[in-house]
Design a protein around this motif. Structure first.
Motif, mmCIF file in Angstrom:
data_model
loop_
_atom_site.group_PDB
_atom_site.id
_atom_site.type_symbol
_atom_site.label_atom_id
_atom_site.label_comp_id
_atom_site.label_asym_id
_atom_site.label_seq_id
_atom_site.Cartn_x
_atom_site.Cartn_y
_atom_site.Cartn_z
ATOM 1 N N GLY A 123 0.827 -1.197 0.000
ATOM 2 C CA GLY A 123 0.000 0.000 0.000
ATOM 3 C C GLY A 123 0.860 1.245 0.000
ATOM 4 N N THR A 124 0.327 2.323 -0.563
ATOM 5 C CA THR A 124 1.092 3.574 -0.648
ATOM 6 C C THR A 124 0.794 4.523 0.496
ATOM 7 N N GLY A 125 -0.305 4.279 1.248
ATOM 8 C CA GLY A 125 -0.676 5.215 2.291
ATOM 9 C C GLY A 125 -1.368 6.454 1.740
ATOM 10 N N LEU A 126 -1.823 6.414 0.484
ATOM 11 C CA LEU A 126 -2.468 7.584 -0.120
ATOM 12 C C LEU A 126 -3.993 7.476 -0.146
ATOM 13 N N GLY A 127 -4.546 6.279 0.082
ATOM 14 C CA GLY A 127 -5.975 6.058 -0.101
ATOM 15 C C GLY A 127 -6.859 7.008 0.679
ATOM 16 N N LEU A 128 -6.744 7.015 2.008
ATOM 17 C CA LEU A 128 -7.593 7.877 2.830
ATOM 18 C C LEU A 128 -7.201 9.341 2.695
ATOM 19 N N SER A 129 -5.929 9.597 2.414
ATOM 20 C CA SER A 129 -5.497 10.970 2.183
ATOM 21 C C SER A 129 -6.192 11.537 0.950
ATOM 22 N N VAL A 130 -6.293 10.736 -0.098
ATOM 23 C CA VAL A 130 -6.980 11.166 -1.321
ATOM 24 C C VAL A 130 -8.466 11.375 -1.052
ATOM 25 N N VAL A 131 -9.096 10.435 -0.325
ATOM 26 C CA VAL A 131 -10.510 10.585 0.028
ATOM 27 C C VAL A 131 -10.735 11.895 0.784
ATOM 28 N N HIS A 132 -9.879 12.149 1.768
ATOM 29 C CA HIS A 132 -10.003 13.360 2.577
ATOM 30 C C HIS A 132 -9.869 14.610 1.698
#
Length: 297
Positions: free
Chosen positions: A107-116
Motif C-alpha cells: 500500500g502507498t498510504g495515499l488512499g484515505l489521504s486522497v478521500v479526505h
C-alpha cells in the motif's frame, strides 16, 4: 455512480467480502466529479475488505439529511465494516499522506489521504469511528447541489496524485473493470486503449508496438493470462513497462514475475492513489531504461 461502483466492486473484491448497499431512491447531485465519487467508494470498500481478511460483511449507506437551520440538505455516505478496527494512535494519523500500516509493497498510504482531499475540496467532512476489535464506520458528508445548476467535473480532484499524458494499453476480461480502469486512467490525463481480451490486446500491441508507453493487464484471463501476455509484448518490445493486476486472494511470486520482466503489481479493486503512483513510477522507470538502452547502443 453508486450503482456502477457496486457492480465494479462485486466483480473485483474477494467473494468472501459481502458489500450491502442501502441507498435512498432518487438522483442526488453533489459537487464531486463522477471519477472522484467512485474513487471514494472504491477506497473505502477496499479498506473494509482489507479489515476482514477472513471475509465478512460491510455496509454502504447513502442518506439525504437536513443540514443546519436554513433548510439545506446534505448527502451522508456511511461505509461500515465488522473488521479488526483501528487503534487510537493509528486513527489519529489515517489521513496523513503516505502513512500506512500495511507491509512494504502492499500500500502507498495515499488512499484515505486522497478521500479526505476530495471531500474537503467539495466543502464536505470525513469522520471515522473505530475501536480495535469492534469494526470501523466512515461517515462522509457532502453538500447537495441543484441538478440544474451543479457543475460536475469528470476529472480527478486536485489532490496530490501523479498524472501524465502517455498512452496506456489496459487489459481486463471483465467489461466493467475495463471500463472503470479506462475512466480512472483518463481522469489522470492518460490516453487509454482498453481491451477485454488478451489476444485482442496482443494484436493491438503487435500492430503498433511504439504506440504504447505502458501495458497494464489483469492476470487471470481466459486463453492467455496476464503473465503470458507480458511475455509476448516484451518479446516484441523489451523496454515496455508492464504492470500486472491481481485479485486480493491471488498468490504473488515477485521473483517469478520479475524473471518475466514485469515491473510491478497492483491489487484489485483499483484505487486511484495506488494506480496513479504505480503507473507513474513504471513509466518513469521505463523511460530511464529506454534512455539507457539508447545510450548503450
Amino acid at each position: 455512480v453508486v450503482a456502477e461502483t457496486r457492480e465494479f466492486l462485486a466483480a473485483t473484491l474477494p467473494s468472501s467480502t459481502e458489500i450491502l448497499f442501502e441507498c435512498d431512491p432518487g438522483r442526488l447531485v453533489v459537487p464531486v466529479g463522477a471519477a472522484d465519487l467512485q474513487q471514494i467508494l472504491v477506497n473505502l470498500c477496499t479498506n473494509a475488505s482489507h479489515a476482514m481478511p477472513d471475509g465478512g460483511r460491510a455496509r454502504v449507506r447513502v442518506e439525504r439529511v437536513p443540514e443546519g437551520l436554513d433548510g439545506d440538505e446534505a448527502l451522508v455516505l456511511f461505509v461500515t465494516d465488522r473488521g479488526r478496527g483501528i487503534a487510537a494512535g493509528v486513527r489519529e494519523r489515517v489521513f496523513e499522506p503516505y502513512f500506512t500500516t500495511k507491509p512494504r509493497g502492499k500500500g502507498t498510504g495515499l488512499g484515505l489521504s486522497v478521500v479526505h482531499g476530495i471531500v474537503q475540496s467539495a466543502g464536505g467532512t470525513v469522520e471515522i469511528r473505530s475501536e480495535e476489535g469492534t469494526g470501523t464506520e466512515v461517515e462522509i458528508r457532502l453538500p447537495l447541489v441543484s441538478a440544474s445548476t451543479g457543475e460536475m467535473s469528470t476529472t480527478a480532484s486536485g489532490t496530490d496524485v501523479p498524472r501524465g499524458s502517455e498512452r496506456i494499453l489496459f487489459v481486463d476480461d471483465e467489461p466493467r473493470v475495463a471500463r472503470v480502469g479506462r475512466e480512472l486512467l483518463e481522469s489522470l490525463g492518460y490516453r487509454v486503449e482498453a481491451c477485454t481480451s488478451s489476444r485482442e490486446a496482443l494484436d493491438s500491441f503487435h500492430s503498433s508496438p511504439r504506440g504504447f508507453d505502458l501495458v497494464l493487464t489483469d492476470q487471470t484471463m481466459p486463453h492467455m493470462t496476464g503473465a503470458a501476455l507480458a511475455r509476448a509484448v516484451l518479446e516484441i518490445r523489451p523496454d515496455i513497462p508492464v504492470v500486472l493486476c491481481t485479485g486480493l486472494t491471488e498468490r504473488l511470486d515477485p521473483e517469478q514475475w520479475g524473471d518475466i520482466g514485469i515491473h510491478s503489481f497492483l491489487r484489485k479493486p483499483l484505487a486511484i492513489a495506488e494506480l496513479a503512483a504505480s503507473v507513474r513510477r513504471a513509466l518513469d522507470d521505463g523511460a530511464g531504461m529506454a534512455t539507457g538502452s539508447a545510450a548503450s547502443r
